[in-house]
Design a protein around this motif. Structure first.
Motif, mmCIF file in Angstrom:
data_model
loop_
_atom_site.group_PDB
_atom_site.id
_atom_site.type_symbol
_atom_site.label_atom_id
_atom_site.label_comp_id
_atom_site.label_asym_id
_atom_site.label_seq_id
_atom_site.Cartn_x
_atom_site.Cartn_y
_atom_site.Cartn_z
ATOM 1 N N ILE A 40 0.835 -1.206 0.000
ATOM 2 C CA ILE A 40 0.000 0.000 0.000
ATOM 3 C C ILE A 40 0.869 1.256 0.000
ATOM 4 N N VAL A 41 1.838 1.310 0.909
ATOM 5 C CA VAL A 41 2.754 2.456 0.982
ATOM 6 C C VAL A 41 4.019 2.116 0.199
ATOM 7 N N PRO A 42 4.440 2.979 -0.731
ATOM 8 C CA PRO A 42 5.623 2.689 -1.555
ATOM 9 C C PRO A 42 6.895 2.531 -0.726
ATOM 10 N N ALA A 43 7.790 1.673 -1.209
ATOM 11 C CA ALA A 43 9.093 1.507 -0.567
ATOM 12 C C ALA A 43 10.016 2.673 -0.898
ATOM 13 N N SER A 44 9.759 3.327 -2.014
ATOM 14 C CA SER A 44 10.588 4.452 -2.440
ATOM 15 C C SER A 44 10.269 5.714 -1.641
ATOM 16 N N LYS A 91 1.571 12.674 3.794
ATOM 17 C CA LYS A 91 2.046 11.734 2.788
ATOM 18 C C LYS A 91 2.947 10.682 3.434
ATOM 19 N N MET A 92 2.817 9.452 2.989
ATOM 20 C CA MET A 92 3.596 8.339 3.520
ATOM 21 C C MET A 92 4.487 7.761 2.426
ATOM 22 N N SER A 93 5.724 7.449 2.787
ATOM 23 C CA SER A 93 6.657 6.880 1.815
ATOM 24 C C SER A 93 7.703 6.038 2.529
ATOM 25 N N GLY A 94 8.526 5.354 1.735
ATOM 26 C CA GLY A 94 9.664 4.630 2.262
ATOM 27 C C GLY A 94 9.338 3.482 3.191
ATOM 28 N N PHE A 95 8.210 2.805 2.979
ATOM 29 C CA PHE A 95 7.850 1.722 3.898
ATOM 30 C C PHE A 95 8.726 0.498 3.678
ATOM 31 N N ILE A 96 9.226 -0.048 4.772
ATOM 32 C CA ILE A 96 10.001 -1.285 4.740
ATOM 33 C C ILE A 96 9.519 -2.185 5.872
ATOM 34 N N ARG A 103 19.309 -13.670 10.255
ATOM 35 C CA ARG A 103 20.008 -12.542 10.882
ATOM 36 C C ARG A 103 19.387 -12.166 12.225
ATOM 37 N N GLN A 104 18.296 -12.844 12.587
ATOM 38 C CA GLN A 104 17.601 -12.620 13.858
ATOM 39 C C GLN A 104 17.174 -11.161 14.006
ATOM 40 N N THR A 105 16.410 -10.690 13.022
ATOM 41 C CA THR A 105 15.962 -9.309 13.080
ATOM 42 C C THR A 105 14.553 -9.157 12.526
ATOM 43 N N GLN A 106 13.827 -8.213 13.093
ATOM 44 C CA GLN A 106 12.519 -7.782 12.604
ATOM 45 C C GLN A 106 12.574 -6.263 12.575
ATOM 46 N N PHE A 107 12.438 -5.688 11.376
ATOM 47 C CA PHE A 107 12.611 -4.245 11.233
ATOM 48 C C PHE A 107 11.555 -3.685 10.295
ATOM 49 N N VAL A 150 21.334 -1.338 13.245
ATOM 50 C CA VAL A 150 22.101 -1.028 12.034
ATOM 51 C C VAL A 150 21.148 -0.647 10.898
ATOM 52 N N ALA A 151 20.055 -1.415 10.769
ATOM 53 C CA ALA A 151 19.070 -1.133 9.718
ATOM 54 C C ALA A 151 18.415 0.227 9.939
ATOM 55 N N ALA A 152 18.163 0.582 11.198
ATOM 56 C CA ALA A 152 17.533 1.869 11.513
ATOM 57 C C ALA A 152 18.427 3.036 11.089
ATOM 58 N N LEU A 153 19.717 2.912 11.340
ATOM 59 C CA LEU A 153 20.660 3.959 10.933
ATOM 60 C C LEU A 153 20.715 4.077 9.413
ATOM 61 N N ASP A 154 20.828 2.936 8.736
ATOM 62 C CA ASP A 154 20.855 2.950 7.269
ATOM 63 C C ASP A 154 19.579 3.572 6.709
ATOM 64 N N TYR A 155 18.448 3.231 7.334
ATOM 65 C CA TYR A 155 17.157 3.741 6.858
ATOM 66 C C TYR A 155 17.092 5.257 6.999
ATOM 67 N N PHE A 156 17.494 5.775 8.160
ATOM 68 C CA PHE A 156 17.408 7.216 8.382
ATOM 69 C C PHE A 156 18.301 7.977 7.404
ATOM 70 N N GLU A 157 19.504 7.482 7.190
ATOM 71 C CA GLU A 157 20.404 8.179 6.279
ATOM 72 C C GLU A 157 19.903 8.080 4.838
ATOM 73 N N SER A 158 19.259 6.959 4.479
ATOM 74 C CA SER A 158 18.666 6.833 3.140
ATOM 75 C C SER A 158 17.494 7.800 2.980
ATOM 76 N N ALA A 159 16.685 7.932 4.029
ATOM 77 C CA ALA A 159 15.561 8.870 3.986
ATOM 78 C C ALA A 159 16.071 10.300 3.843
ATOM 79 N N ARG A 160 17.105 10.607 4.573
ATOM 80 C CA ARG A 160 17.699 11.952 4.518
ATOM 81 C C ARG A 160 18.193 12.270 3.111
ATOM 82 N N MET A 161 18.720 11.261 2.420
ATOM 83 C CA MET A 161 19.220 11.444 1.053
ATOM 84 C C MET A 161 18.085 11.431 0.033
#
Length: 364
Positions: A40-44, A91-96, A103-107, A150-161
């Motif tokens: 429903i919400v784009p990953a981009s 507006k909503m975007s960047g859903f992951i 890797r034992q993770t839920q993000f 680690v994923a949270a940091l990558d996500y925030f910096e990707s959103a910022r870019m």
């Protein structure tokens, strides 16, 4: 007692350009981030849908009740958000939504553009119904950073870019609150400068060592931490920042649910301190965790997870579906453990009982 639902009815007709974004708004978006936005919400970050459109699509899902945490409450929340002039044009975007057993993770995370003027809220989802998500929470007691951080940091910096230049509020509930602080602390200086506030709603803290690092100290003044009067998750590990205690109509551990927190028209209804039961659990857990080596913590978490996932269990909900089968699977898995692992499990539980006794004695 008035909750987020009443707030949405009182303030739902007031856009954020008329009445500024506040702490309750941050909590609402943190809780809303748990909804099933998949497909429903784009990953981009370059594409988006409105909150209203996302709500309408979710309400049309034939199996919506199976995809939300608390069907009655979540459906009511989605309905109110779709009608709210305060939220429905965001507006909503960047859903992951990433669940990785190996890797034992839920993000999971999503971005809300608050007003069309480059002001954003990055919402990190907390632990969902998956057992691997709960294991990652427990891994925080001996592993740093965990994959979700680690994923949270990558996500925030990707959103910022990926988003147009603007300002950011970062927040989340439960584990999502911890991820918000981690991502903000370890982001590049340029990213940190764009952060207005960081919200942690009843999320675990960090080790004292991390909180003394310059990265954490650089953003400490921006952190807003809230816990309910009976807090367990939010008391895990340490909090150097000041935190506010919110009144809740939930029973015991159910106060972790944001939808039970008491609000007024401008913010939360706060108390002086958490209740005595919460303090007892807090002191007991800290004493217990402190008595275990990193190796003992890791071994205990791995063993408990192995027991819980016996019989191919993958979610908390599955435990209630076949109680007899679940009990048999647990006993079978426990029986298959080697003597060394069984002994280590018993000794760790004994230390927990001992810590509870120590806390009780100290409080008398």
């Amino acid at each position: 007692m008035n909750t987020i639902f009443e707030y949405l009815e009182w303030r739902g007709d007031l856009p954020v350009d008329k009445v500024p974004f506040n702490d309750v708004d941050a909590a609402i978006l943190a809780r809303f981030s748990y909804e099933p936005f998949d497909g429903i919400v784009p990953a981009s970050f370059r594409q988006s849908v409105s909150v209203m459109q996302a709500c309408h699509e979710m309400l049309n899902l034939p199996d919506l009740e199976k995809k939300v945490l608390v069907p009655k409450d979540d459906i009511r929340l989605i309905q109110l958000m779709s009608k709210s002039a305060r939220f429905n044009k965001m507006k909503m975007s960047g859903f992951i939504n990433d669940i990785d057993i190996e890797r034992q993770t839920q993000f999971a995370a999503v971005v809300f553009e608050l007003d069309g003027e480059g002001n954003y809220y990055v919402a990190y989802r907390g632990t969902d119904d998956t057992l691997i998500g709960w294991k990652e929470d427990l891994n925080m007691g001996f592993e740093f950073p965990v994959p979700g951080q680690v994923a949270a940091l990558d996500y925030f910096e990707s959103a910022r870019m990926g988003l147009k230049e603007g300002t950011f509020i970062v927040g989340g509930h439960s584990k999502g609150g911890n991820l918000s602080i981690y991502a903000s602390a370890f982001a590049t200086c340029n990213c940190q400068d764009s952060i207005l506030a960081i919200y942690n709603f009843d999320g675990p803290g960090f080790t004292e060592d991390l909180m003394l690092r310059e990265q954490y100290l650089a953003i400490e003044s921006k952190i807003h931490t809230y816990v309910p009067q009976f807090s367990v998750v939010g008391m895990i590990l340490e909090h150097m920042e000041q935190y506010s205690v919110v009144s809740s109509n939930g029973a015991g551990i159910m106060q972790h649910e944001l939808l039970t927190w008491e609000v007024n028209k401008d913010g939360f209804v706060c108390l002086d301190t958490v209740d005595k039961e919460s303090r007892f659990i807090d002191h007991t857990l800290k004493d217990w965790i402190g008595s275990l080596s990193m190796e003992e913590r890791s071994s205990f978490v791995d063993t408990v997870y192995r027991l819980l996932t016996s019989g191919d269990k993958k979610s908390v909900t599955q435990f209630g579906e076949n109680k007899i089968g679940t009990a048999n699977a647990l006993l079978k898995t426990y029986s298959s453990l080697d003597d060394k692992t069984k002994r280590a499990l018993r000794e760790t539980f004994f230390k927990l009982v001992k810590s509870a006794g120590n806390t009780f004695t100290q409080k008398r």
